[in-house]
Design an enzyme around this catalytic site. Structure first.
Site, PDB file in Angstrom:
ATOM      1  N   ASP A 116       0.855  -1.192   0.000  1.00 26.74           N
ATOM      2  CA  ASP A 116       0.000   0.000   0.000  1.00 26.74           C
ATOM      3  C   ASP A 116       0.893   1.246   0.000  1.00 26.74           C
ATOM      4  O   ASP A 116       1.791   1.357   0.836  1.00 26.74           O
ATOM      5  CB  ASP A 116      -0.909  -0.004   1.233  1.00 26.74           C
ATOM      6  CG  ASP A 116      -1.882  -1.174   1.194  1.00 26.74           C
ATOM      7  OD1 ASP A 116      -2.152  -1.663   0.087  1.00 26.74           O
ATOM      8  OD2 ASP A 116      -2.364  -1.604   2.263  1.00 26.74           O
ATOM      9  N   ASP A 152       3.863  -0.524  -8.811  1.00 30.42           N
ATOM     10  CA  ASP A 152       3.478   0.276  -9.983  1.00 30.42           C
ATOM     11  C   ASP A 152       3.500   1.761  -9.609  1.00 30.42           C
ATOM     12  O   ASP A 152       3.299   2.617 -10.455  1.00 30.42           O
ATOM     13  CB  ASP A 152       2.053  -0.087 -10.425  1.00 30.42           C
ATOM     14  CG  ASP A 152       1.062   0.188  -9.317  1.00 30.42           C
ATOM     15  OD1 ASP A 152       1.234  -0.375  -8.217  1.00 30.42           O
ATOM     16  OD2 ASP A 152       0.129   0.996  -9.533  1.00 30.42           O
ATOM     17  N   THR A 188       2.514 -11.189  -9.457  1.00 28.49           N
ATOM     18  CA  THR A 188       1.522 -11.155  -8.386  1.00 28.49           C
ATOM     19  C   THR A 188       0.163 -10.798  -9.009  1.00 28.49           C
ATOM     20  O   THR A 188       0.086 -10.410 -10.176  1.00 28.49           O
ATOM     21  CB  THR A 188       1.889 -10.089  -7.335  1.00 28.49           C
ATOM     22  OG1 THR A 188       1.513  -8.801  -7.835  1.00 28.49           O
ATOM     23  CG2 THR A 188       3.360 -10.085  -6.997  1.00 28.49           C
ATOM     24  N   GLU A 191       0.245  -7.167  -9.984  1.00 28.32           N
ATOM     25  CA  GLU A 191       1.139  -6.969 -11.130  1.00 28.32           C
ATOM     26  C   GLU A 191       0.417  -7.292 -12.433  1.00 28.32           C
ATOM     27  O   GLU A 191       0.490  -6.533 -13.406  1.00 28.32           O
ATOM     28  CB  GLU A 191       2.356  -7.880 -10.946  1.00 28.32           C
ATOM     29  CG  GLU A 191       3.406  -7.732 -11.997  1.00 28.32           C
ATOM     30  CD  GLU A 191       4.690  -8.453 -11.590  1.00 28.32           C
ATOM     31  OE1 GLU A 191       4.758  -9.043 -10.497  1.00 28.32           O
ATOM     32  OE2 GLU A 191       5.643  -8.411 -12.385  1.00 28.32           O
TER      33      GLU A 191
HETATM   34  C1  LIG Z   1      -2.091  -3.817  -2.739  1.00 30.26           C
HETATM   35  S1  LIG Z   1      -2.199  -5.364  -2.029  1.00 30.26           S
HETATM   36  C2  LIG Z   1      -0.959  -6.325  -2.875  1.00 30.26           C
HETATM   37  C3  LIG Z   1      -1.175  -7.797  -2.725  1.00 30.26           C
HETATM   38  C4  LIG Z   1      -0.113  -8.700  -3.383  1.00 30.26           C
HETATM   39  N1  LIG Z   1       1.180  -8.532  -2.758  1.00 30.26           N
HETATM   40  C5  LIG Z   1      -0.016  -8.440  -4.855  1.00 30.26           C
HETATM   41  O1  LIG Z   1       1.001  -7.885  -5.290  1.00 30.26           O
HETATM   42  O2  LIG Z   1      -0.941  -8.812  -5.591  1.00 30.26           O
HETATM   43  C6  LIG Z   1      -1.443  -5.089  -0.451  1.00 30.26           C
HETATM   44  C7  LIG Z   1      -1.714  -6.216   0.522  1.00 30.26           C
HETATM   45  O3  LIG Z   1      -0.939  -5.994   1.690  1.00 30.26           O
HETATM   46  C8  LIG Z   1      -1.732  -6.227   2.831  1.00 30.26           C
HETATM   47  N2  LIG Z   1      -1.153  -5.404   3.898  1.00 30.26           N
HETATM   48  C9  LIG Z   1      -1.067  -4.055   3.905  1.00 30.26           C
HETATM   49  N3  LIG Z   1      -0.468  -3.622   5.027  1.00 30.26           N
HETATM   50  C10 LIG Z   1      -0.164  -4.729   5.744  1.00 30.26           C
HETATM   51  C11 LIG Z   1       0.437  -4.921   6.994  1.00 30.26           C
HETATM   52  N4  LIG Z   1       0.826  -3.890   7.754  1.00 30.26           N
HETATM   53  N5  LIG Z   1       0.599  -6.181   7.447  1.00 30.26           N
HETATM   54  C12 LIG Z   1       0.195  -7.238   6.696  1.00 30.26           C
HETATM   55  N6  LIG Z   1      -0.407  -7.106   5.499  1.00 30.26           N
HETATM   56  C13 LIG Z   1      -0.585  -5.874   5.019  1.00 30.26           C
HETATM   57  C14 LIG Z   1      -3.117  -5.801   2.410  1.00 30.26           C
HETATM   58  O4  LIG Z   1      -4.129  -6.379   3.195  1.00 30.26           O
HETATM   59  C15 LIG Z   1      -3.160  -6.283   0.969  1.00 30.26           C
HETATM   60  O5  LIG Z   1      -3.613  -7.604   0.878  1.00 30.26           O
END
Ligand SMILES: C[S@@+](CC[C@H](N)C(=O)[O-])C[C@H]1O[C@@H](n2cnc3c(N)ncnc32)[C@H](O)[C@@H]1O
Length: 211
Positions: A116, A152, A188, A191
């Site tokens: 994020d 990205d 991913t 991605e």
């Molecule tokens: C934008 S998604 C990307 C998911 C995956 N890595 C991908 O590239 O398709 C970010 C993921 O990180 C998790 N996430 C964000 N902050 C986190 C944290 N502090 N601890 C664990 N998971 C977290 C969110 O719940 C989400 O599933």
């Protein structure tokens, strides 16, 4: 990430052997969990698991641990594992800000995929590449700290690069458009989605000694 509630998520989480229900009790003892001394790689924020599952299938001699904070998201990853037997894969449902309660100098690599971006300045501390997280990660790594990130998001890429350098990491690879390079790459979910929408994927591979 848009979160859809998975109705039977408790059942899915309860019935799988992939999920480590009390990960803190394995701190310093993950070798015993996997029953071998192979390297351990973790992905923080693994989402629905495509990357970590494909890595576990591709590299049976590396142990992988996927970390995700939301039940509904991790339940989706677990569903993908129903027809697979992967002794080198474990999952943990937790917030990364507690990660030092779970590992003690036993990790070789961390993947941060499409983390994020937390665009507001006042939320910068929540970015998984903020100095406060990098300090945390020191306690997880064995003798070398090695992080690989993909994103990205231009701002997160620039912020992370600066943060890594200021923290003493050296840049092994800095790629502005990963899909133009001829290198093996496990994609991913994000991605696949963002590259199909025309976004370029940025990639950083950074390393430092853990003194
Ligand atoms: C934008 S998604 C990307 C998911 C995956 N890595 C991908 O590239 O398709 C970010 C993921 O990180 C998790 N996430 C964000 N902050 C986190 C944290 N502090 N601890 C664990 N998971 C977290 C969110 O719940 C989400 O599933």
């Amino acid at each position: 990430m848009r979160l859809r509630n998975v109705k039977n998520k408790e059942e899915i989480l309860k019935s799988t052997t992939y999920l480590e229900k009390e990960p803190e009790s394995n701190k310093g003892k993950w070798k015993e969990v996997f029953n071998n001394s192979n390297d351990i790689h973790i992905e923080i924020g693994m989402g629905k698991g495509d990357f970590i599952i494909e890595n576990a299938l591709t590299y049976p001699n590396i142990n992988f641990i996927g970390i995700e904070k939301y039940d509904s998201v991790i339940a989706r990853a677990i569903e993908k594992l129903n027809d697979k037997e992967l002794p080198n894969l474990r999952l943990i449902r937790m917030d990364a800000n507690k990660i030092d309660e779970v590992f003690d100098k036993e990790i070789s690599e961390i993947y941060l995929n499409f983390s994020d971006p937390w665009p507001k300045k006042r939320h910068a501390k929540r970015r998984l590449t903020h100095e406060s997280f990098l300090t945390f990660y020191n306690n997880l790594f064995k003798n070398k700290c090695h992080i690989i990130m993909k994103t990205d998001n231009d701002d997160l890429y620039e912020f992370s690069k600066e943060s890594f350098i200021n923290f003493g990491y050296k840049i092994n690879k800095d790629i502005k458009d990963l899909h133009k390079e001829n290198i093996f790459n496990i994609e991913t979910e994000y991605e696949k989605k963002f590259s199909s929408l025309g976004f370029t994927i940025k990639y950083l591979d950074v390393e430092k000694d853990n003194l």
